[in-house]
Design an enzyme around this catalytic site. Structure first.
Site, PDB file in Angstrom:
ATOM      1  N   ASP A   1       0.819  -1.218   0.000  1.00  0.00           N
ATOM      2  CA  ASP A   1       0.000   0.000   0.000  1.00  0.00           C
ATOM      3  C   ASP A   1       0.844   1.256   0.000  1.00  0.00           C
ATOM      4  O   ASP A   1       0.405   2.314  -0.453  1.00  0.00           O
ATOM      5  CB  ASP A   1      -0.960  -0.013   1.186  1.00  0.00           C
ATOM      6  CG  ASP A   1      -2.025  -1.066   0.944  1.00  0.00           C
ATOM      7  OD1 ASP A   1      -1.759  -2.250   1.210  1.00  0.00           O
ATOM      8  OD2 ASP A   1      -3.087  -0.709   0.413  1.00  0.00           O
TER       9      ASP A   1
ATOM     10  N   ASN B   1       1.693  -3.062   4.118  1.00  0.00           N
ATOM     11  CA  ASN B   1       0.740  -3.908   3.391  1.00  0.00           C
ATOM     12  C   ASN B   1      -0.242  -4.457   4.421  1.00  0.00           C
ATOM     13  O   ASN B   1      -0.135  -4.177   5.622  1.00  0.00           O
ATOM     14  CB  ASN B   1       1.475  -5.034   2.641  1.00  0.00           C
ATOM     15  CG  ASN B   1       0.546  -5.774   1.688  1.00  0.00           C
ATOM     16  OD1 ASN B   1      -0.182  -5.159   0.909  1.00  0.00           O
ATOM     17  ND2 ASN B   1       0.528  -7.086   1.754  1.00  0.00           N
TER      18      ASN B   1
END
Ligand code: MRU
Length: 349
Positions: free
Chosen positions: A240, A250
């Site tokens: 992310d 993440n």
């Protein structure tokens, strides 16, 4: 094989495959306004960093279309404000901020050239479509680069969902399976179920089964055992936000499984479009981590699985320190440590 299309731009509306209803119901939610897109991101009808970014691009088209007036300075004030609002829908995936900023910059350029608002709107729609198309090519390039790190017959462990459902076409981490299929190679998958929202079970298992990939679903607490049994050749996950030093945010649980992979000498590969790399963020400590509703921990499929009054702690993401990461695999190439230097070189390419 059913084709999975996560998002579609049709007749001036954004259609999003409603991921809160998978795997049992395949239906699309229609977004007609920026507010609809904001709600879809926040409630996770659409999720996954690249898909959030592409949706945000179209959300900004809807915002431009909603502006009432002809004054371009007033339009730009409205547009920037709408962009800031959309950015507040979820904090961690930097693709959201990246896509909004790109749309605002395009609007600035078009209004700066003295274009009338109708032409500005057309230009913004073309920009959102470009973001969408670029993401498809990025998916394929990441898959090709990941595949170069594996051999035919290998098995990959993955966490959460970084596949078609999280992007515009093939995914990032999961693109390795689809590119393998295209090249006649056989790469098998193990998928962590990924509590609390079960993206591994509901989304990754769903899309890999739909595409005919050999996938085995495991509960999160099985990861150590399958790694210790030598069943896994690589851990491949999405992200992310990657900080400038390689620390990677993440889905919650990525950190644990990365530590386990290191313990058993299994390489950890982060599948990362460059749109997810945030060179403004020096380390993982500066990555904003979303905390979500306690209901996600307390319930499974709507049913309470714990006393309602128990305390909970529900971070949606964790940060895997760079030292646990073997390589960051992007559409522009594979980056090895030292990440700070090598990411800087890559981002200038
Ligand atoms: O909360 P989610 O489902 O949006 O989290 C998604 C992930 O953590 C993915 O691994 C990440 O966004 C990469 S998607 C290519």
């Amino acid at each position: 094989m059913r084709e999975i299309i996560t998002l579609k731009w049709e007749k001036g509306n954004l259609l999003l495959l409603d991921q809160t209803l998978l795997p049992n119901t395949v239906t699309y939610a229609t977004c007609k306004t920026l507010e609809d897109v904001y709600q879809a991101i926040q409630t996770m009808i659409v999720r996954g960093a690249p898909a959030i970014g592409v949706s945000a691009g179209y959300g900004m088209v809807l915002a431009a279309n909603a502006f009432d007036g002809t004054d371009t300075a007033a339009f730009m004030d409205f547009y920037r404000e709408q962009g800031e609002y959309l950015k507040s829908s979820r904090p961690t995936a930097v693709n959201l901020m990246w896509a909004v900023d790109r749309m605002v910059e395009r609007a600035e350029a078009l209004t700066g050239e003295g274009q009338p608002l109708e032409a500005v709107r057309k230009g913004l729609e073309a920009e959102a479509v470009a973001i969408h198309e670029e993401d498809k090519q990025t998916n394929r390039n990441i898959g090709t680069n990941l595949l170069s790190l594996l051999k035919d017959g290998d098995t990959v462990l993955t966490h959460c969902n970084a596949g078609s459902l999280a992007t515009s076409e093939y995914g990032t981490a999961l693109s390795v399976f689809y590119m393998a299929q295209e090249k006649g190679m056989n790469i098998k998958a193990f998928a962590d179920e990924t509590r609390p929202r079960l993206q591994g079970a509901n989304l990754t298992a769903f899309e890999l089964v739909e595409h005919g990939v050999d996938v085995t679903l495991i509960c999160d607490n099985m990861a150590a055992v399958v790694l210790s049994q030598g069943k896994i050749n690589a851990l491949i996950v999405g992200c992310d936000r990657v900080a400038a030093n390689g620390d990677t945010a993440n889905k919650i649980g990525t950190f644990s499984v990365s530590v386990l992979a290191n313990q058993f000498h299994v390489p950890v590969y982060i599948a990362a479009p460059t749109t997810t790399i945030d060179m403004e963020c020096p380390t993982g400590n500066e990555i904003p981590i979303e905390e979500r509703s306690r209901e996600e921990v307390l319930r499974i499929n709507g049913e309470y699985i714990a006393p309602k009054e128990v305390k909970t702690y529900n971070l949606a993401f964790d940060v895997t320190p760079a030292e646990y990461i073997t390589a960051i695999v992007t559409e522009k190439g594979i980056v090895y440590p030292p990440f700070r230097d090598n990411l800087e070189i890559l981002m200038k390419k």
